[in-house]
Design a protein around this motif. Structure first.
Motif, PDB file in Angstrom:
ATOM      1  N   GLU A  72      -6.484  29.507  -3.215  1.00  0.00           N
ATOM      2  CA  GLU A  72      -5.361  29.739  -2.314  1.00  0.00           C
ATOM      3  C   GLU A  72      -4.034  29.322  -2.963  1.00  0.00           C
ATOM      4  OE1 GLU A  72      -6.445  27.636   1.216  1.00  0.00           O
ATOM      5  OE2 GLU A  72      -7.773  29.227   1.962  1.00  0.00           O
ATOM      6  N   ARG A  73      -4.044  28.207  -3.655  1.00  0.00           N
ATOM      7  CA  ARG A  73      -2.814  27.771  -4.330  1.00  0.00           C
ATOM      8  C   ARG A  73      -2.394  28.767  -5.420  1.00  0.00           C
ATOM      9  NH1 ARG A  73      -5.570  22.591  -4.499  1.00  0.00           N
ATOM     10  NH2 ARG A  73      -4.796  21.250  -2.807  1.00  0.00           N
ATOM     11  N   GLY A  74      -3.426  29.234  -6.160  1.00  0.00           N
ATOM     12  CA  GLY A  74      -3.101  30.194  -7.233  1.00  0.00           C
ATOM     13  C   GLY A  74      -2.538  31.491  -6.674  1.00  0.00           C
ATOM     14  N   LEU A  75      -3.123  32.015  -5.630  1.00  0.00           N
ATOM     15  CA  LEU A  75      -2.626  33.259  -5.033  1.00  0.00           C
ATOM     16  C   LEU A  75      -1.255  33.055  -4.387  1.00  0.00           C
ATOM     17  CD1 LEU A  75      -5.931  34.566  -3.371  1.00  0.00           C
ATOM     18  CD2 LEU A  75      -4.800  35.478  -5.422  1.00  0.00           C
ATOM     19  N   ALA A  76      -1.044  31.873  -3.796  1.00  0.00           N
ATOM     20  CA  ALA A  76       0.246  31.613  -3.154  1.00  0.00           C
ATOM     21  C   ALA A  76       1.371  31.448  -4.175  1.00  0.00           C
ATOM     22  CB  ALA A  76       0.150  30.359  -2.288  1.00  0.00           C
ATOM     23  N   SER A  77       1.087  31.021  -5.377  1.00  0.00           N
ATOM     24  CA  SER A  77       2.113  30.805  -6.403  1.00  0.00           C
ATOM     25  C   SER A  77       2.528  32.089  -7.126  1.00  0.00           C
ATOM     26  CB  SER A  77       1.606  29.784  -7.423  1.00  0.00           C
ATOM     27  OG  SER A  77       0.468  30.297  -8.108  1.00  0.00           O
ATOM     28  N   MET A  78       1.837  33.182  -6.906  1.00  0.00           N
ATOM     29  CA  MET A  78       2.168  34.445  -7.565  1.00  0.00           C
ATOM     30  C   MET A  78       3.377  35.093  -6.903  1.00  0.00           C
ATOM     31  SD  MET A  78      -1.523  36.234  -8.276  1.00  0.00           S
ATOM     32  CE  MET A  78      -2.770  35.458  -9.288  1.00  0.00           C
ATOM     33  N   SER A  79       4.142  35.745  -7.718  1.00  0.00           N
ATOM     34  CA  SER A  79       5.269  36.517  -7.197  1.00  0.00           C
ATOM     35  C   SER A  79       4.787  37.875  -6.705  1.00  0.00           C
ATOM     36  CB  SER A  79       6.336  36.699  -8.289  1.00  0.00           C
ATOM     37  OG  SER A  79       5.778  37.442  -9.381  1.00  0.00           O
ATOM     38  N   GLU A  80       5.691  38.623  -6.092  1.00  0.00           N
ATOM     39  CA  GLU A  80       5.316  39.928  -5.577  1.00  0.00           C
ATOM     40  C   GLU A  80       4.913  40.864  -6.701  1.00  0.00           C
ATOM     41  OE1 GLU A  80       4.888  40.865  -2.496  1.00  0.00           O
ATOM     42  OE2 GLU A  80       5.472  38.916  -1.678  1.00  0.00           O
TER      43      GLU A  80
ATOM     44  N   THR B 258      -0.705  43.143 -10.187  1.00  0.00           N
ATOM     45  CA  THR B 258      -1.447  43.267 -11.444  1.00  0.00           C
ATOM     46  C   THR B 258      -2.948  43.287 -11.172  1.00  0.00           C
ATOM     47  OG1 THR B 258      -1.492  40.883 -11.742  1.00  0.00           O
ATOM     48  CG2 THR B 258       0.399  42.064 -12.677  1.00  0.00           C
ATOM     49  N   PRO B 259      -3.704  43.925 -12.085  1.00  0.00           N
ATOM     50  CA  PRO B 259      -5.161  43.951 -11.890  1.00  0.00           C
ATOM     51  C   PRO B 259      -5.780  42.558 -11.828  1.00  0.00           C
ATOM     52  CG  PRO B 259      -4.498  45.574 -13.496  1.00  0.00           C
ATOM     53  CD  PRO B 259      -3.268  44.744 -13.224  1.00  0.00           C
ATOM     54  N   PHE B 260      -5.246  41.617 -12.592  1.00  0.00           N
ATOM     55  CA  PHE B 260      -5.791  40.251 -12.573  1.00  0.00           C
ATOM     56  C   PHE B 260      -5.652  39.633 -11.189  1.00  0.00           C
ATOM     57  CE2 PHE B 260      -5.081  35.662 -13.024  1.00  0.00           C
ATOM     58  CZ  PHE B 260      -6.296  35.287 -13.594  1.00  0.00           C
ATOM     59  N   ALA B 261      -4.457  39.743 -10.606  1.00  0.00           N
ATOM     60  CA  ALA B 261      -4.217  39.166  -9.286  1.00  0.00           C
ATOM     61  C   ALA B 261      -5.078  39.850  -8.226  1.00  0.00           C
ATOM     62  CB  ALA B 261      -2.735  39.294  -8.937  1.00  0.00           C
ATOM     63  N   GLU B 262      -5.192  41.184  -8.358  1.00  0.00           N
ATOM     64  CA  GLU B 262      -6.025  41.896  -7.388  1.00  0.00           C
ATOM     65  C   GLU B 262      -7.494  41.463  -7.488  1.00  0.00           C
ATOM     66  OE1 GLU B 262      -5.352  45.978  -8.115  1.00  0.00           O
ATOM     67  OE2 GLU B 262      -3.365  46.014  -7.171  1.00  0.00           O
ATOM     68  N   GLY B 263      -7.958  41.258  -8.734  1.00  0.00           N
ATOM     69  CA  GLY B 263      -9.336  40.797  -8.931  1.00  0.00           C
ATOM     70  C   GLY B 263      -9.554  39.411  -8.353  1.00  0.00           C
ATOM     71  N   MET B 264      -8.561  38.502  -8.588  1.00  0.00           N
ATOM     72  CA  MET B 264      -8.652  37.154  -8.031  1.00  0.00           C
ATOM     73  C   MET B 264      -8.707  37.190  -6.496  1.00  0.00           C
ATOM     74  SD  MET B 264      -8.701  34.737 -10.391  1.00  0.00           S
ATOM     75  CE  MET B 264      -7.990  33.307  -9.581  1.00  0.00           C
ATOM     76  N   GLU B 265      -7.882  38.040  -5.917  1.00  0.00           N
ATOM     77  CA  GLU B 265      -7.858  38.125  -4.466  1.00  0.00           C
ATOM     78  C   GLU B 265      -9.176  38.663  -3.910  1.00  0.00           C
ATOM     79  OE1 GLU B 265      -4.868  39.733  -0.939  1.00  0.00           O
ATOM     80  OE2 GLU B 265      -4.446  40.148  -3.051  1.00  0.00           O
ATOM     81  N   LYS B 266      -9.780  39.638  -4.597  1.00  0.00           N
ATOM     82  CA  LYS B 266     -11.077  40.179  -4.151  1.00  0.00           C
ATOM     83  C   LYS B 266     -12.178  39.121  -4.231  1.00  0.00           C
ATOM     84  CE  LYS B 266     -10.167  45.034  -5.245  1.00  0.00           C
ATOM     85  NZ  LYS B 266     -10.555  46.191  -6.082  1.00  0.00           N
ATOM     86  N   ILE B 267     -12.140  38.330  -5.332  1.00  0.00           N
ATOM     87  CA  ILE B 267     -13.144  37.259  -5.461  1.00  0.00           C
ATOM     88  C   ILE B 267     -12.975  36.227  -4.356  1.00  0.00           C
ATOM     89  CG2 ILE B 267     -13.917  35.354  -6.917  1.00  0.00           C
ATOM     90  CD1 ILE B 267     -13.149  37.094  -9.338  1.00  0.00           C
TER      91      ILE B 267
END
Length: 234
Positions: free
Chosen positions: A144-152, A157-166
């Protein structure tokens, strides 16, 4: 014939007539005596038969009375035996009752042991599951912290989308085993679920209402795994 011979002959003739008369009289008395004897014998026989009948009746009555007494005594004896058998149990029946009572007690004890064992197993399983879930929750916090620290821009990015799916798959799995987050912001403070680490004066929130959540709390089934760390408005 001389005079003396004539006298003798007359005497002898008189004697003969007297003897004949006595004989005739004796012959006449003999049937009468026999008849009297026969009557006496008949009377005696009737008397004897009457006595015998009376004695027989008395004996019959005595015998019937004896039979009635015997039947009454036998009936009393049977009743005594029946009630004595009813009141006094047989050793075999007592042993059967003892074994039946012992078996019933053992079955009840086994049932209580089974229920207690199942409850202990359930509690042990719940304690073990809560311990594992408590160790996994920091990983969820880091996601949750990692996803919350990402910018729009980074979120696309595919990495962020993959993290969110996991992360979503992870949360779906936890929810499937009975883990769910505790609602905090906007809810009334409850010490059973929330841990107040800060108080704030804020007119936007009512009294004792949670204004902010610092760390998300989780529940496993009906028990709290981790309390929510919150800020409460006074």
């Amino acid at each position: 014939m001389s005079k003396e011979d004539m006298v003798k002959e007359a005497v002898e003739e008189a004697k003969a007539k007297a003897a004949e008369a006595e004989k005739n009289e004796a012959d006449q008395k003999e049937p009468e005596e026999k008849a009297d004897a026969a009557e006496d014998e008949t009377a005696q026989t009737e008397t004897d038969s009457t006595d015998e009948d009376s004695a027989g009746n008395d004996a019959g009555e005595n015998e019937s009375e004896a039979d009635e007494d015997s039947e009454e005594e036998s009936s009393k004896t049977e009743k005594k035996k029946f009630f004595s058998k009813k009141n006094k149990k047989d050793k075999k029946d007592e042993k059967i009752e003892e074994l039946t009572d012992r078996l019933t007690r053992q079955m009840a004890e086994f049932d209580n042991f089974r229920k207690r064992t199942e409850k202990e197993k359930s509690q042990m399983y719940e304690i073990g599951a809560k311990d594992i879930i408590e160790k996994i929750l920091p990983v969820v916090d880091n996601f949750e912290r990692g996803l919350a620290s990402m910018s729009e821009e980074e979120r696309t990015t595919p990495f962020a989308e993959g993290m969110e799916k996991i992360y979503k798959q992870f949360m779906t799995t936890l929810e499937g085993i009975g883990v769910k987050p505790i609602e905090a912001v906007g809810q009334e403070f409850n010490p059973d679920f929330h841990n107040a680490v800060m108080h704030v004066e804020d007119e936007e929130f009512g009294e004792n209402i949670i204004a902010e959540e610092f760390q998300k709390g989780y529940m496993y089934r009906d028990s709290v795994v981790r309390h929510s760390m919150v800020k409460v408005a006074n």
